[in-house]
Design a protein around this motif. Structure first.
Motif, PDB file in Angstrom:
ATOM      1  N   CYS A  54     -44.262  75.886 -28.510  1.00 32.22           N
ATOM      2  CA  CYS A  54     -45.476  75.081 -28.734  1.00 32.22           C
ATOM      3  C   CYS A  54     -46.206  74.827 -27.423  1.00 32.22           C
ATOM      4  CB  CYS A  54     -45.131  73.756 -29.399  1.00 32.22           C
ATOM      5  SG  CYS A  54     -44.790  73.906 -31.145  1.00 32.22           S
ATOM      6  N   LEU A  55     -45.465  74.570 -26.361  1.00 31.83           N
ATOM      7  CA  LEU A  55     -46.097  74.382 -25.053  1.00 31.83           C
ATOM      8  C   LEU A  55     -46.767  75.672 -24.583  1.00 31.83           C
ATOM      9  CD1 LEU A  55     -43.442  72.138 -23.279  1.00 31.83           C
ATOM     10  CD2 LEU A  55     -45.665  71.453 -24.228  1.00 31.83           C
ATOM     11  N   MET A  56     -46.159  76.823 -24.903  1.00 37.42           N
ATOM     12  CA  MET A  56     -46.789  78.105 -24.581  1.00 37.42           C
ATOM     13  C   MET A  56     -48.099  78.261 -25.358  1.00 37.42           C
ATOM     14  SD  MET A  56     -43.513  80.698 -24.399  1.00 37.42           S
ATOM     15  CE  MET A  56     -44.496  82.170 -24.513  1.00 37.42           C
ATOM     16  N   VAL A  57     -48.089  77.839 -26.614  1.00 42.78           N
ATOM     17  CA  VAL A  57     -49.310  77.914 -27.430  1.00 42.78           C
ATOM     18  C   VAL A  57     -50.396  77.023 -26.833  1.00 42.78           C
ATOM     19  CG1 VAL A  57     -50.305  77.336 -29.681  1.00 42.78           C
ATOM     20  CG2 VAL A  57     -48.138  78.578 -29.557  1.00 42.78           C
ATOM     21  N   PHE A  58     -50.026  75.804 -26.412  1.00 44.82           N
ATOM     22  CA  PHE A  58     -51.016  74.912 -25.797  1.00 44.82           C
ATOM     23  C   PHE A  58     -51.558  75.503 -24.498  1.00 44.82           C
ATOM     24  CE2 PHE A  58     -48.898  71.328 -28.222  1.00 44.82           C
ATOM     25  CZ  PHE A  58     -49.934  71.225 -29.138  1.00 44.82           C
ATOM     26  N   PHE A  59     -50.697  76.141 -23.717  1.00 44.37           N
ATOM     27  CA  PHE A  59     -51.170  76.792 -22.490  1.00 44.37           C
ATOM     28  C   PHE A  59     -52.110  77.949 -22.835  1.00 44.37           C
ATOM     29  CE2 PHE A  59     -50.676  79.956 -19.059  1.00 44.37           C
ATOM     30  CZ  PHE A  59     -51.227  79.209 -18.024  1.00 44.37           C
ATOM     31  N   HIS A  60     -51.772  78.691 -23.874  1.00 45.61           N
ATOM     32  CA  HIS A  60     -52.618  79.789 -24.344  1.00 45.61           C
ATOM     33  C   HIS A  60     -54.000  79.241 -24.728  1.00 45.61           C
ATOM     34  CE1 HIS A  60     -53.335  83.671 -26.461  1.00 45.61           C
ATOM     35  NE2 HIS A  60     -54.092  82.900 -27.223  1.00 45.61           N
ATOM     36  N   LEU A  61     -54.017  78.142 -25.465  1.00 49.67           N
ATOM     37  CA  LEU A  61     -55.284  77.537 -25.865  1.00 49.67           C
ATOM     38  C   LEU A  61     -56.063  77.011 -24.656  1.00 49.67           C
ATOM     39  CD1 LEU A  61     -54.101  75.665 -29.072  1.00 49.67           C
ATOM     40  CD2 LEU A  61     -55.448  77.780 -28.948  1.00 49.67           C
ATOM     41  N   TYR A  62     -55.360  76.466 -23.688  1.00 51.42           N
ATOM     42  CA  TYR A  62     -56.013  76.000 -22.466  1.00 51.42           C
ATOM     43  C   TYR A  62     -56.678  77.175 -21.749  1.00 51.42           C
ATOM     44  CZ  TYR A  62     -56.739  73.961 -17.879  1.00 51.42           C
ATOM     45  OH  TYR A  62     -57.305  73.548 -16.700  1.00 51.42           O
ATOM     46  N   CYS A  63     -55.958  78.297 -21.661  1.00 49.39           N
ATOM     47  CA  CYS A  63     -56.547  79.498 -21.046  1.00 49.39           C
ATOM     48  C   CYS A  63     -57.767  79.956 -21.837  1.00 49.39           C
ATOM     49  CB  CYS A  63     -55.512  80.620 -20.968  1.00 49.39           C
ATOM     50  SG  CYS A  63     -54.250  80.367 -19.722  1.00 49.39           S
ATOM     51  N   GLY A  64     -57.709  79.844 -23.159  1.00 43.20           N
ATOM     52  CA  GLY A  64     -58.863  80.187 -23.981  1.00 43.20           C
ATOM     53  C   GLY A  64     -60.060  79.304 -23.680  1.00 43.20           C
ATOM     54  N   GLY A  65     -59.797  78.031 -23.430  1.00 36.51           N
ATOM     55  CA  GLY A  65     -60.877  77.129 -23.035  1.00 36.51           C
ATOM     56  C   GLY A  65     -61.486  77.527 -21.703  1.00 36.51           C
ATOM     57  N   LEU A  66     -60.636  77.952 -20.779  1.00 38.61           N
ATOM     58  CA  LEU A  66     -61.141  78.416 -19.482  1.00 38.61           C
ATOM     59  C   LEU A  66     -61.968  79.691 -19.644  1.00 38.61           C
ATOM     60  CD1 LEU A  66     -58.098  77.821 -17.103  1.00 38.61           C
ATOM     61  CD2 LEU A  66     -60.184  76.467 -17.293  1.00 38.61           C
ATOM     62  N   VAL A  67     -61.520  80.578 -20.514  1.00 40.36           N
ATOM     63  CA  VAL A  67     -62.275  81.814 -20.769  1.00 40.36           C
ATOM     64  C   VAL A  67     -63.636  81.462 -21.357  1.00 40.36           C
ATOM     65  CG1 VAL A  67     -62.372  83.901 -22.202  1.00 40.36           C
ATOM     66  CG2 VAL A  67     -60.259  83.307 -21.010  1.00 40.36           C
ATOM     67  N   ALA A  68     -63.684  80.523 -22.282  1.00 45.01           N
ATOM     68  CA  ALA A  68     -64.956  80.128 -22.889  1.00 45.01           C
ATOM     69  C   ALA A  68     -65.883  79.494 -21.858  1.00 45.01           C
ATOM     70  CB  ALA A  68     -64.706  79.148 -24.035  1.00 45.01           C
ATOM     71  N   ARG A  69     -65.309  78.731 -20.934  1.00 44.24           N
ATOM     72  CA  ARG A  69     -66.109  78.082 -19.906  1.00 44.24           C
ATOM     73  C   ARG A  69     -66.683  79.071 -18.897  1.00 44.24           C
ATOM     74  NH1 ARG A  69     -63.450  73.214 -16.911  1.00 44.24           N
ATOM     75  NH2 ARG A  69     -61.751  73.554 -18.351  1.00 44.24           N
ATOM     76  N   LEU A  70     -66.058  80.237 -18.768  1.00 47.65           N
ATOM     77  CA  LEU A  70     -66.552  81.231 -17.813  1.00 47.65           C
ATOM     78  C   LEU A  70     -67.968  81.675 -18.149  1.00 47.65           C
ATOM     79  CD1 LEU A  70     -63.456  83.518 -17.212  1.00 47.65           C
ATOM     80  CD2 LEU A  70     -64.559  82.012 -15.569  1.00 47.65           C
ATOM     81  N   GLY A  71     -68.368  81.574 -19.402  1.00 40.91           N
ATOM     82  CA  GLY A  71     -69.723  81.947 -19.778  1.00 40.91           C
ATOM     83  C   GLY A  71     -70.755  80.949 -19.312  1.00 40.91           C
ATOM     84  N   ARG A  72     -70.327  79.700 -19.091  1.00 32.35           N
ATOM     85  CA  ARG A  72     -71.268  78.644 -18.689  1.00 32.35           C
ATOM     86  C   ARG A  72     -71.187  78.311 -17.205  1.00 32.35           C
ATOM     87  NH1 ARG A  72     -68.707  76.519 -23.285  1.00 32.35           N
ATOM     88  NH2 ARG A  72     -67.585  75.064 -21.960  1.00 32.35           N
ATOM     89  N   GLU A  73     -69.992  78.437 -16.639  1.00 31.67           N
ATOM     90  CA  GLU A  73     -69.784  78.061 -15.234  1.00 31.67           C
ATOM     91  C   GLU A  73     -69.188  79.239 -14.484  1.00 31.67           C
ATOM     92  OE1 GLU A  73     -67.128  74.748 -15.164  1.00 31.67           O
ATOM     93  OE2 GLU A  73     -68.076  73.832 -16.899  1.00 31.67           O
ATOM     94  N   ARG A  74     -69.675  79.500 -13.322  1.00 30.60           N
ATOM     95  CA  ARG A  74     -69.129  80.607 -12.538  1.00 30.60           C
ATOM     96  C   ARG A  74     -67.727  80.272 -12.037  1.00 30.60           C
ATOM     97  NH1 ARG A  74     -71.108  85.229  -9.665  1.00 30.60           N
ATOM     98  NH2 ARG A  74     -69.739  85.673  -7.917  1.00 30.60           N
ATOM     99  N   ASN A  75     -67.530  79.099 -11.507  1.00 34.87           N
ATOM    100  CA  ASN A  75     -66.229  78.684 -10.996  1.00 34.87           C
ATOM    101  C   ASN A  75     -65.747  77.465 -11.762  1.00 34.87           C
ATOM    102  OD1 ASN A  75     -66.271  80.659  -9.014  1.00 34.87           O
ATOM    103  ND2 ASN A  75     -67.353  79.332  -7.576  1.00 34.87           N
TER     104      ASN A  75
END
Length: 149
Positions: free
Chosen positions: A86-107
């Motif tokens: 479950c913690l791996m899944v939450f980390f996976h989702l966190y990485c997904g949030g970072l990927v989504a943010r890459l479209g709006r923020e460069r860094n």
């Protein structure tokens, strides 16, 4: 049964590799030299997350659930293993949030933050492996009301 186990292991290897690879890709984003470079790297990161790592995670979880069901697995080790998954899944989702943010923020975060993200899969993946291969009893020696199997 052997096919499900092979599918589970293959998907797990891809998912775990992706959990290591994504923070490495996040570290490269601040180093992009120009807009086209950044765009290419962002597309590669999104593709990796959406079409490789995420499907592998889903397949690993579904096939793992099937293995638990077919083998009638139980025990304290399974509870801990599922917690770490479950913690791996939450980390996976966190990485997904970072990927989504890459479209709006460069860094979205600095390079050192992305390097620190590598610590999460470096801890969780060996813990899951230890739970599966060792099947340890963790609480039976600590808490008096938990009976050893």
């Amino acid at each position: 049964m052997v096919g499900i186990k092979a599918l589970h292991i293959a998907a797990l290897v891809i998912w775990c590799g992706g959990l290591f690879y994504l923070p490495g890709m996040f570290m490269l984003h601040p180093r992009a030299s120009d807009r086209a470079d950044f765009h290419r790297l962002r597309m590669l990161t999104r593709f990796t997350f959406a079409f490789i790592v995420s499907p592998a995670a889903v397949i690993a979880i579904i096939s793992g659930t099937a293995l638990v069901h077919y083998r009638h697995a139980s025990g304290e080790w399974l509870m801990w293993k599922l917690l770490f998954v479950c913690l791996m899944v939450f980390f996976h989702l966190y990485c997904g949030g970072l990927v989504a943010r890459l479209g709006r923020e460069r860094n979205a975060h600095g390079r050192s933050w992305s390097a620190a993200l590598l610590a999460v899969p470096s801890l969780l993946i060996p813990l899951v492996l230890w739970m599966v291969l060792g099947k340890p009893t963790l609480l039976s020696g600590i808490l008096p009301f938990v009976a050893a199997p």
